[in-house]
Structure formats: structure tokens, C-alpha cells
Design a protein around this motif. Structure first.
Motif, mmCIF file in Angstrom:
data_model
loop_
_atom_site.group_PDB
_atom_site.id
_atom_site.type_symbol
_atom_site.label_atom_id
_atom_site.label_comp_id
_atom_site.label_asym_id
_atom_site.label_seq_id
_atom_site.Cartn_x
_atom_site.Cartn_y
_atom_site.Cartn_z
ATOM 1 N N GLU A 159 0.486 -1.895 0.248
ATOM 2 C CA GLU A 159 -0.073 0.286 -0.120
ATOM 3 C C GLU A 159 0.545 1.002 0.216
ATOM 4 O O GLU A 159 1.463 0.861 0.672
ATOM 5 C CB GLU A 159 -1.143 0.159 1.025
ATOM 6 C CG GLU A 159 -1.540 1.248 1.571
ATOM 7 C CD GLU A 159 -1.796 1.546 3.206
ATOM 8 O OE1 GLU A 159 -2.063 0.568 3.778
ATOM 9 O OE2 GLU A 159 -1.090 2.341 3.107
ATOM 10 N N VAL A 160 0.332 1.585 -0.928
ATOM 11 C CA VAL A 160 1.719 2.489 -1.148
ATOM 12 C C VAL A 160 0.668 4.099 -0.938
ATOM 13 O O VAL A 160 0.194 4.644 -0.960
ATOM 14 C CB VAL A 160 2.227 3.140 -2.392
ATOM 15 C CG1 VAL A 160 2.754 1.219 -3.038
ATOM 16 C CG2 VAL A 160 1.279 3.343 -3.829
ATOM 17 N N PRO A 161 1.408 5.576 -1.218
ATOM 18 C CA PRO A 161 1.262 7.102 -0.919
ATOM 19 C C PRO A 161 0.018 7.052 -2.128
ATOM 20 O O PRO A 161 0.726 6.892 -3.213
ATOM 21 C CB PRO A 161 2.329 7.848 -1.262
ATOM 22 C CG PRO A 161 3.746 7.199 -0.633
ATOM 23 C CD PRO A 161 3.206 5.718 -1.137
ATOM 24 N N HIS A 162 -0.540 7.939 -1.691
ATOM 25 C CA HIS A 162 -1.384 8.164 -2.689
ATOM 26 C C HIS A 162 -1.026 8.957 -4.019
ATOM 27 O O HIS A 162 -0.444 10.108 -4.744
ATOM 28 C CB HIS A 162 -2.721 9.854 -2.075
ATOM 29 C CG HIS A 162 -3.114 10.418 -3.086
ATOM 30 N ND1 HIS A 162 -4.454 9.536 -3.547
ATOM 31 C CD2 HIS A 162 -4.106 11.054 -2.368
ATOM 32 C CE1 HIS A 162 -6.250 9.767 -3.366
ATOM 33 N NE2 HIS A 162 -5.686 10.590 -2.485
ATOM 34 N N GLY A 163 -1.547 8.163 -4.951
ATOM 35 C CA GLY A 163 -1.145 8.542 -6.474
ATOM 36 C C GLY A 163 0.454 8.144 -6.945
ATOM 37 O O GLY A 163 0.972 7.617 -8.191
ATOM 38 N N ARG A 164 1.109 7.511 -6.112
ATOM 39 C CA ARG A 164 1.937 7.324 -6.537
ATOM 40 C C ARG A 164 2.500 5.183 -7.402
ATOM 41 O O ARG A 164 3.572 5.220 -7.187
ATOM 42 C CB ARG A 164 3.496 7.300 -5.014
ATOM 43 C CG ARG A 164 3.592 8.402 -4.173
ATOM 44 C CD ARG A 164 3.522 9.661 -5.147
ATOM 45 N NE ARG A 164 2.991 11.166 -4.201
ATOM 46 C CZ ARG A 164 2.998 11.809 -5.045
ATOM 47 N NH1 ARG A 164 2.003 12.113 -6.155
ATOM 48 N NH2 ARG A 164 1.854 13.108 -3.835
ATOM 49 N N ALA A 165 1.671 5.369 -6.863
ATOM 50 C CA ALA A 165 1.341 3.307 -7.382
ATOM 51 C C ALA A 165 2.392 3.054 -8.081
ATOM 52 O O ALA A 165 2.891 2.003 -8.633
ATOM 53 C CB ALA A 165 -0.437 2.518 -7.368
ATOM 54 N N PRO A 166 2.130 3.813 -9.256
ATOM 55 C CA PRO A 166 3.081 3.146 -10.895
ATOM 56 C C PRO A 166 4.216 3.937 -10.734
ATOM 57 O O PRO A 166 4.658 3.433 -11.731
ATOM 58 C CB PRO A 166 3.107 4.051 -12.226
ATOM 59 C CG PRO A 166 0.831 4.887 -11.885
ATOM 60 C CD PRO A 166 1.531 5.524 -9.871
ATOM 61 N N ALA A 167 5.153 4.665 -9.863
ATOM 62 C CA ALA A 167 6.198 4.891 -8.952
ATOM 63 C C ALA A 167 6.899 3.405 -8.282
ATOM 64 O O ALA A 167 7.812 3.032 -8.984
ATOM 65 C CB ALA A 167 6.520 6.366 -8.184
ATOM 66 N N VAL A 168 6.249 3.135 -7.560
ATOM 67 C CA VAL A 168 6.303 2.377 -7.131
ATOM 68 C C VAL A 168 5.984 0.606 -8.114
ATOM 69 O O VAL A 168 7.481 -0.268 -7.644
ATOM 70 C CB VAL A 168 5.152 2.198 -5.542
ATOM 71 C CG1 VAL A 168 5.644 0.828 -4.924
ATOM 72 C CG2 VAL A 168 5.050 2.872 -5.210
ATOM 73 N N ALA A 169 5.571 0.440 -9.040
ATOM 74 C CA ALA A 169 5.480 0.117 -9.164
ATOM 75 C C ALA A 169 6.456 -1.069 -10.481
ATOM 76 O O ALA A 169 7.183 -1.755 -10.205
ATOM 77 C CB ALA A 169 3.874 -0.223 -10.041
ATOM 78 N N THR A 170 7.080 0.992 -10.375
ATOM 79 C CA THR A 170 8.227 1.056 -11.523
ATOM 80 C C THR A 170 9.545 0.282 -10.738
ATOM 81 O O THR A 170 10.335 -0.277 -11.332
ATOM 82 C CB THR A 170 8.639 2.081 -11.713
ATOM 83 O OG1 THR A 170 7.761 2.451 -12.400
ATOM 84 C CG2 THR A 170 9.552 2.599 -12.764
ATOM 85 N N GLY A 171 9.597 0.672 -10.081
ATOM 86 C CA GLY A 171 10.632 0.009 -8.480
ATOM 87 C C GLY A 171 10.367 -0.946 -8.585
ATOM 88 O O GLY A 171 11.974 -2.106 -9.147
ATOM 89 N N ILE A 172 9.370 -1.969 -8.215
ATOM 90 C CA ILE A 172 9.444 -3.406 -8.161
ATOM 91 C C ILE A 172 9.460 -4.018 -9.589
ATOM 92 O O ILE A 172 10.358 -5.144 -9.224
ATOM 93 C CB ILE A 172 8.521 -3.909 -7.716
ATOM 94 C CG1 ILE A 172 7.955 -2.760 -6.424
ATOM 95 C CG2 ILE A 172 7.525 -5.386 -6.968
ATOM 96 C CD1 ILE A 172 6.073 -3.605 -5.947
ATOM 97 N N LYS A 173 9.009 -3.785 -10.970
ATOM 98 C CA LYS A 173 9.323 -4.246 -11.394
ATOM 99 C C LYS A 173 10.663 -4.261 -12.275
ATOM 100 O O LYS A 173 11.272 -5.007 -13.109
ATOM 101 C CB LYS A 173 8.194 -3.807 -12.716
ATOM 102 C CG LYS A 173 8.117 -4.342 -13.924
ATOM 103 C CD LYS A 173 8.129 -5.668 -13.837
ATOM 104 C CE LYS A 173 7.660 -6.516 -15.111
ATOM 105 N NZ LYS A 173 7.080 -8.230 -14.986
ATOM 106 N N ARG A 174 11.644 -3.126 -11.610
ATOM 107 C CA ARG A 174 12.635 -2.934 -12.227
ATOM 108 C C ARG A 174 13.779 -3.838 -11.438
ATOM 109 O O ARG A 174 14.209 -4.313 -12.197
ATOM 110 C CB ARG A 174 13.361 -1.733 -12.628
ATOM 111 C CG ARG A 174 12.562 -0.590 -13.106
ATOM 112 C CD ARG A 174 12.966 -0.591 -14.883
ATOM 113 N NE ARG A 174 12.495 0.525 -15.311
ATOM 114 C CZ ARG A 174 12.891 1.192 -16.877
ATOM 115 N NH1 ARG A 174 13.959 1.231 -16.405
ATOM 116 N NH2 ARG A 174 12.063 1.619 -17.295
ATOM 117 N N VAL A 175 13.816 -4.357 -10.634
ATOM 118 C CA VAL A 175 14.203 -4.834 -10.072
ATOM 119 C C VAL A 175 14.236 -6.320 -9.593
ATOM 120 O O VAL A 175 14.674 -7.297 -9.299
ATOM 121 C CB VAL A 175 14.615 -4.384 -8.048
ATOM 122 C CG1 VAL A 175 15.314 -3.228 -7.849
ATOM 123 C CG2 VAL A 175 13.303 -4.800 -7.410
#
Lengths: 247, 357, 192
Positions: free
Chosen positions: A66-82
Motif C-alpha cells: 500500500e503506497v502513498p496517494h497517486g504514487r502507485a506507478p512509481a512504486v510499481a516501476t521500482g518493483i518491476k525494475r528489480v
């Protein structure tokens, strides 16, 4: 007796906090069924937004953050890249994705991240008590547009899917709804495709926008809410495939 | 013998992070730390690791959040205005106990300020910085060598305590070159991360969240965090001292200012003034005990900062009523010189010396 | 290097493109290899946009307090604007070394040693106009006598990007030429 329907394993057996007539339950189920049918439960990571679906991890039985408001695509990017071998999806509402997270979804798309985005648009902020969203229709009454939204004061409803479709980084964008069983089936197909593209390693972002009812803050009965999607919402947010580069 | 190389602080910290084992770097351009993303953009792919330029600092810290949630060692770097934007993500990560390293190469503020070195973000760094009741470990390198050493240490501590560690540097330390060695740094041993999001294969679902609505579960989390913070205070407080034993005046400074004040202390000694020096290396946890001990003898304390007086408040808290705590600072990107500091010491101490005579 | 205290604050300045930053790094590397303490600090950000470049190098046998310098023991300037800007900040007894191919006669505001090196002309004569910085550093090293010329030459490989390594021989030549010129000047001074 023949069993014609059962709970898919990736949906937990529990009550949800969603209001009667809310569309989130249907969309959760479609996502979970897709995950199970595609056999990716073991490697799927989901991202819950801030908004009504913030507790999505209580209902969907996959690894989730569960992530800060609106930042899901950035968190998703971080996960997918690693973890490029995992399947990463974000589940976001219209306040989360179209308003506060507009930059994040735009740039995740622009970077052609190999992600799947489920965008549930109910034209209102539900969790905070029915405020106007960027997707709120003209004349729609909300707690922060008590006389109805006007173009003069608040501009036009924001069509994010059309905007993202312009970017070469998006490979598949479809707008669906859940206002009747036929539409639910179409939505399922779209969600399946959006996940399949990620599994196939397609280079780009897939997004399924789902027009979904919020009877509580639309001040309508569940049935009226479904009708309102069909009759009013789809005028501003026309259903159908907006972009598909795989065809 | 280990080979000396000439490196600027920003590159030294980058290479140290790579040696430590950073899996992913995310960042957004801002002066005076642009050498970090430039270095990472070149080196990380060589190591088969992730470098990504984000669309904003908001996105950068959330990408770090994602990579950390996936169980990887992740970092970002920025400078003051960018660090302000990252505070949201840092708060969430501290609530979720995500290990990560954030480097702040401070510049002059407030606002867009300038690109000159500053220490104006001390309050922000040492008080958590974002919303809610949390802390980050704050390490303050005092040389280019320490830019490397403490960044390496930052990964160790982040992983050990599941916490965000900030390396608080400034534009001078970032840009200047000094001879350093990196041979002594080795990949860190990381802890197992059963909480990481990797896909629920053969185990129950992992959830990383910060919304805690039920009963007193948020208070329980807060108490748990405080326990970790207490442990860090006990185990990780670091500082350095110089000629404090017989000192009548003790200068307290961190970062580049500590270098300048140390030289001023040496010069003061040559002039017969018994000056000493304490350098906090961890700004949080602050090395209060050493100051409290030193304040048991009659002494004057002089905090020197590139700000209008921030760390001096921690010095006052530590000294208590133990002695006068004075302040000398330059702000807005100005850097105090050795002679300026020396002059200040003399102004304070000559009347004292006279009095004693 | 003698055992006594040594502390020299140097500024190197000129146009962007004159190899100022490279020069600073060369000097800093040479000092490091020579076993000295050294710091290097470049001008950066908005300051580098105006077409001028400068960097500060501090060399000492004691730990260095700050890389940021306000007055200088040595000012090495390759263009007029830099000379006007930095020569007023020379310390008494300091050294002003300037590119006399670009800068007319200079009278420093304090009692300082002045070395006028026609570094552009010498570099052109060698057929390598871009080596003007090497001529200047050669002259400087000769004058100071702290760091051997050979040490600086050894560092060329380090501070030049690989694609410029083919210029090492000519740069080495320019460095020695600058040293030779300074030697001549200094000998002349002694006679005088």
C-alpha cells in the motif's frame, strides 16, 4: 448438483468494507480470477492505492504493498525494475490516478514500463466523503461542487485513458464498465489481456479503465447507479478499446 | 598498500554504494549532486544493476520504496528542495520499516535558494522530516573519504535496522576532490527478508502497509519503532573528539564545517587558547552523552554551522545548564573560513583568559 | 618536498575550453602521488555558464581545512577576465602566472612574483594550440619546485579521457617547454 460458480483462490473469503452496490468487489474478483486463470499467483505483486481500494490487500490474496496517494506507478516501476520476472499491477481510483498521481501514471506510460494498471473510475472521491474528482461529470453534485460541477469553475472531466493512449509507451488501453453482465465479461477479457501482455514481456504499459458505480456518493440506488453509468458516464467516457498496438 | 585515488565526494559515495551492494538507484537531476546520477547511469548497468532517472523526486523516492519492498538495496540522492519533496515517501517507508539510503547534498535555502553549500536542512533531517512520529538515522561525513565510508555504512545500518538512513552532506563535500581509498570497503552482508514482496510462492501473502485503523495497532507500531530507535541510540551513536580533555572552549561542528573548525582549534591552541573539538558523526542519534560529560567541567561550548543555528539546539539540550552554549554560523550558501572561526574563538576567550589572569 | 610546513592555495582560471578543469585535476593528482595532502574544488552550476572556468587546488603536508579559498598563494590565469577577477585576491608574496599571449602586462595589487608566460604562442609553435594549459602548468611546476615535472606527466593518463590519450606525447612536450621557458625567465631574474 453441478457447481457453476466458485470463489477464485486469489480472493479471500471475507466481508469487504465496500458500500452496497459498489463496483470494487466485482473488479477485485475479475483481477483475482485473471491471476488464477493465468497461473501467475506465485509471482504477482499488487499495489493498493490511497482511496476506497486502499485495503485491497485484505481481499486479494497476493503479495501487495500500500503506497502513498497517486504514487502507485512509481512504486510499481521500482518493483518491476528489480524483479523483471514478476507480474506487477497497480489498482488505482480516479482521484489517485487522474489527479494526484497524474504525473506518475503519465511517466510510467512514457517510459513504456511493462506494467498492468487497473483504473477504477467512479467520478468521485469515495474514501474522503464524496468530493469532486477530475473525472466528475459536468453538473454532477459532489460535496465540493454542491451546485454541480461547472466548466467555468472547474473545467472539464479529465479523460486520462485518451491522454495516455497518445503516448507510444502505452500498448493497450481499453475502457470498460461493470453496469451489466455483458460489460462485466468484456471487462474480464480486457483485464486478462492487460495481464497477458505483461506476461509476454510486451514493451509497454497496459491499462484497463473500469467505469464503476458509487451509489453512496452519487446519491442513487445501486440500480440507478448502474443506469447512470450507461446513460451519462459513457457519454463523457465512451467505452471500447482506445488503443491496441498488438492488433 | 591500498591505492589512493582522487575523487569528488559525489562520485566517492556512488562507488561506495556500488561496493556495498546497492541493487537500484533512482534519482532526479538537481545541483549540486548531479555527479551521483551521472556516475550511477554509467556504472550501474556495468554491474548489471538498475539505474533509472525518475520524473520527479516524488517518483524517485517511491521507486526506492518499490525496490525496497521487493527486498532489494535501493537508494536515491538529491539536494535540499528535492529532499523536501521526498519527505512523503520517507515517512511511508519509515512506517513500513523499509531499508533504504537517501543522500542529501545540501544547498542554500530556503526556497530554491542557491547552489552553494549549506547545512540548513539539519532540523528536517534529524526530526524525521516528514509527517508522523519517526526518525531516520542521519550520518554526516566530514571528508570525501567519509562520503564513501559513511554511505557504505548507511547501507549496513539501513539493512540491519530496517530503517531509512540519510547521508547528510553539502555541496562542498559533494563537489570537492580529495585523495581517498576504497579498497577497505566490501559488499555488506544483508539480512534475510521474509517480509519482501516476491510473489506468494509456497507461503502466505506478504503485505506491506502503513494504514493501521484497528484498535491500538498504530500505537503498537509506534512503540515498536521507538524501541528500534532506542536500540540505534545505544548501538550506533558516533562522534569524534580532538583535544577536549583540558579544553576551556569546545567547538561543536559536523560535516565540512567540522574540518574548518578543527583547523581553527589547532590555530587557537598555537595562540595559547585551550580549545577542543567535538564532531557529531551521527546527527541522529545525536551524541549527547559526550557533551553532557564534557559540560561537567566549567567550559564554553561554541556550535559552528552553515545555518542560522540548528544543531546548536541539540548541543544546548545535551549541555543543559552545564555551561554557556554559543553559536557562530554563516547561511545562504556562505562558508565560514578558518580565520573567521578563530577570530570568533578569540573574541570569546581573550576576555576569559584576561579574567583568569 | 621538505619536512617544514607547506600550505599553498591555488586558483586556476580561464575560458571554458582552455583545459582549466583538467589542469586542476592534473595538479591535484600529481600532488597526491607526491604524497601530499590535496583538495580540488571546481566552479560549478550557474557560474560555469558565463564561459569562464576556474578551480581551486590546495596543496599541503598537513590535513587541509577547507577546499574553498578566498585569497591565493598562486594565481594561474589564462585569459584577461580571469586575471582581472582573481589577481586582486593574491596574497602578499604570492605568485601570479599569466598567459601573456592573451593578457597585456599586469601589475598585481600586492607585492607578488609575476611570471608572464606566452603559453598560447608556445603551444602554437609546438603545433598544438590546445596545449596552452600544459605550457602554463609546466612553468608553474618549474617555478614552485614542489612537485616534479615527471610526476605531473605520469598523471596525464589519469586525467585525460581515453579518447584523448593520443595527445599525451604533445602535452608532455608542452609541459616541458613551459618549464624550460620559466627556467629561462627565472635565470634572467637572478642575473638581474
Amino acid at each position: 448438483m453441478q457447481k457453476v460458480f466458485e470463489r477464485t483462490p486469489s480472493i479471500k473469503e471475507c466481508h469487504t468494507h465496500y458500500c452496497p452496490g459498489c463496483g470494487h468487489g466485482i473488479v477485485h474478483r475479475l483481477v483475482a480470477e485473471t491471476i488464477d486463470e493465468l497461473g501467475i499467483h506465485d509471482r504477482t505483486i499488487g499495489i493498493a492505492p490511497v482511496g476506497c481500494a486502499v485495503l485491497a490487500y485484505n481481499y486479494m490474496d497476493v503479495d501487495m504493498v500500500e503506497v502513498p496517494h497517486g504514487r502507485a506507478p512509481a512504486v510499481a516501476t521500482g518493483i518491476k525494475r528489480v524483479l523483471p520476472g514478476n507480474i506487477v499491477f497497480s489498482y488505482q481510483g480516479d482521484g489517485d490516478l487522474a489527479s494526484i498521481g497524474a504525473a506518475e501514471i503519465l511517466h510510467a506510460t512514457h517510459r513504456a514500463e511493462n506494467l498492468t494498471v487497473i483504473f477504477v473510475n467512479n467520478a468521485v472521491y469515495g474514501m474522503t466523503g464524496g468530493q469532486m474528482a477530475p473525472t466528475t461529470l459536468n453538473d454532477q453534485v459532489t460535496s465540493t461542487s454542491p451546485q454541480g460541477r461547472t466548466v467555468k469553475h472547474d473545467g472539464y472531466p479529465l479523460q486520462v485513458s485518451e491522454i495516455l493512449a497518445v503516448l507510444p509507451g502505452s500498448i493497450y488501453i481499453e475502457r470498460c464498465s461493470v453496469y451489466n453482465p455483458a460489460q462485466v465479461r468484456k471487462t474480464k477479457k480486457a483485464i486478462q489481456k492487460a495481464f497477458q501482455l505483461q506476461i509476454d514481456g510486451a514493451e509497454g504499459l497496459s491499462l484497463v479503465e473500469v467505469l464503476s458505480p458509487c451509489p453512496t456518493y452519487w446519491r442513487k440506488s445501486p440500480v440507478q447507479a448502474m443506469k447512470w453509468i450507461e446513460q451519462e458516464m459513457t457519454k463523457v467516457f465512451p467505452l471500447g478499446c482506445i488503443k491496441d498496438t498488438t492488433l | 598498500m591500498s591505492e589512493k585515488i582522487l575523487m569528488c565526494g559525489n562520485e566517492a559515495l556512488s562507488e561506495a554504494a556500488i561496493i556495498a551492494g546497492v541493487d537500484a538507484y533512482f534519482g532526479y537531476p538537481i545541483t549540486p549532486q548531479n555527479e551521483v546520477p551521472a556516475y550511477m547511469a554509467r556504472r550501474m548497468p556495468q554491474e548489471g544493476r538498475v539505474f533509472l532517472q525518475s520524473e520527479s523526486e516524488l517518483a524517485a523516492i517511491n521507486m526506492v520504496f518499490g525496490a525496497a519492498a521487493a527486498g532489494k538495496l535501493a537508494m536515491t540522492s538529491s539536494s535540499s528542495p528535492g529532499i523536501s519533496l521526498m519527505q512523503e515517501g520517507i515517512s511511508y517507508m519509515c512506517a513500513a520499516q523499509m531499508p533504504a539510503v537517501v543522500v542529501n547534498v545540501m544547498r542554500g535555502g530556503p526556497g530554491l535558494g542557491n547552489i552553494s553549500p549549506s547545512q540548513g536542512d539539519y532540523f528536517q533531517a534529524t526530526r524525521g522530516g516528514g509527517h508522523g512520529d519517526y526518525r531516520t538515522i542521519v550520518l554526516a561525513p566530514g571528508s570525501v573519504q567519509e562520503m564513501a565510508d559513511l554511505t557504505h555504512k548507511a547501507f549496513e545500518l539501513a539493512d540491519l535496522y530496517r530503517i531509512v538512513v540519510m547521508v547528510l552532506a553539502d555541496g562542498l563535500l559533494g563537489q570537492m576532490m580529495e585523495p581517498i581509498t576504497l579498497d577497505h570497503l566490501k559488499p555488506i552482508k544483508t539480512k534475510a527478508k521474509p517480509w519482501a514482496l516476491t510473489g506468494a510462492k509456497g507461503r502466505k501473502q506478504n503485505i506491506i502497509k502503513t494504514l493501521l485503523l484497528q484498535g491500538n495497532e498504530l500505537e503498537v507500531l509506534n512503540l515498536k519503532l521507538q524501541e528500534v530507535y532506542r536500540q540505534i541510540g545505544d548501538e550506533q551513536t558516533r562522534y569524534d573528539t580532538y583535544q577536549v580533555e583540558d579544553a576551556d572552549i569546545i567547538l561543536v561542528a559536523y560535516g565540512i564545517t567540522s574540518k574548518i573548525t578543527r583547523a581553527a582549534v589547532s590555530k587557537a591552541r598555537q595562540k595559547g587558547i585551550k580549545a577542543g573539538w567535538v564532531r557529531p558523526i551521527t546527527l541522529w542519534p545525536f551524541p549527547s552523552k559526550v557533551l553532557t560529560e564534557l559540560a561537567k567541567e566549567p567550559r564554553i561550548f561554541l556550535a559552528v554551522e552553515m545555518s542560522n543555528g540548528q544543531m546548536v539546539e541539540d548541543v544546548r539540550l545535551a549541555v543543559g545548564g552545564g555551561g554557556p552554549v554559543l553559536f557562530y554560523g554563516r547561511a545562504g550558501g556562505a562558508v565560514p573560513t578558518v580565520d573567521e572561526v578563530l577570530e570568533h574563538i578569540e573574541k570569546i576567550m581573550l576576555p576569559e583568559v584576561m579574567k583568569k589572569a | 618536498m621538505t619536512e617544514q610546513d607547506y600550505y599553498e592555495e591555488i586558483i586556476i582560471a580561464g575560458f571554458g575550453g582552455q583545459g582549466i578543469i583538467m589542469l586542476g585535476k592534473l595538479l591535484a593528482n600529481a600532488a597526491m602521488i607526491d604524497g601530499l595532502e590535496v583538495t580540488y574544488f571546481p566552479s560549478y552550476g550557474a557560474e560555469v555558464r558565463g564561459g569562464t572556468a576556474n578551480c581551486m587546488v590546495v596543496i599541503s603536508n598537513e590535513p587541509i581545512a577547507s577546499p574553498l579559498v578566498t585569497s591565493f598563494d598562486s594565481v594561474i590565469v589564462l585569459n584577461k577576465a580571469s586575471c582581472e577577477r582573481f589577481s586582486p585576491r593574491l596574497k602578499p608574496g604570492g605568485l601570479l602566472l599569466y598567459n601573456s599571449s592573451k593578457i597585456g602586462s599586469v601589475i598585481p595589487p600586492v607585492d607578488a612574483e609575476v611570471l608572464a608566460i606566452p603559453s598560447d604562442d608556445i603551444a602554437v609553435e609546438l603545433g598544438s594550440p590546445r596545449s596552452t594549459n600544459m605550457v602554463a602548468i609546466g612553468a608553474y611546476l618549474q617555478k614552485r619546485g614542489v612537485i616534479p615535472l615527471e610526476t605531473a606527466v605520469k598523471c596525464l593518463e589519469k586525467v585525460l579521457a581515453k579518447r584523448h590519450h593520443k595527445t599525451i606525447p604533445i602535452n608532455e612536450k608542452a609541459l616541458y617547454k613551459g618549464a624550460e621557458f620559466a627556467k629561462g625567465l627565472l635565470a634572467g631574474q637572478t642575473v638581474k
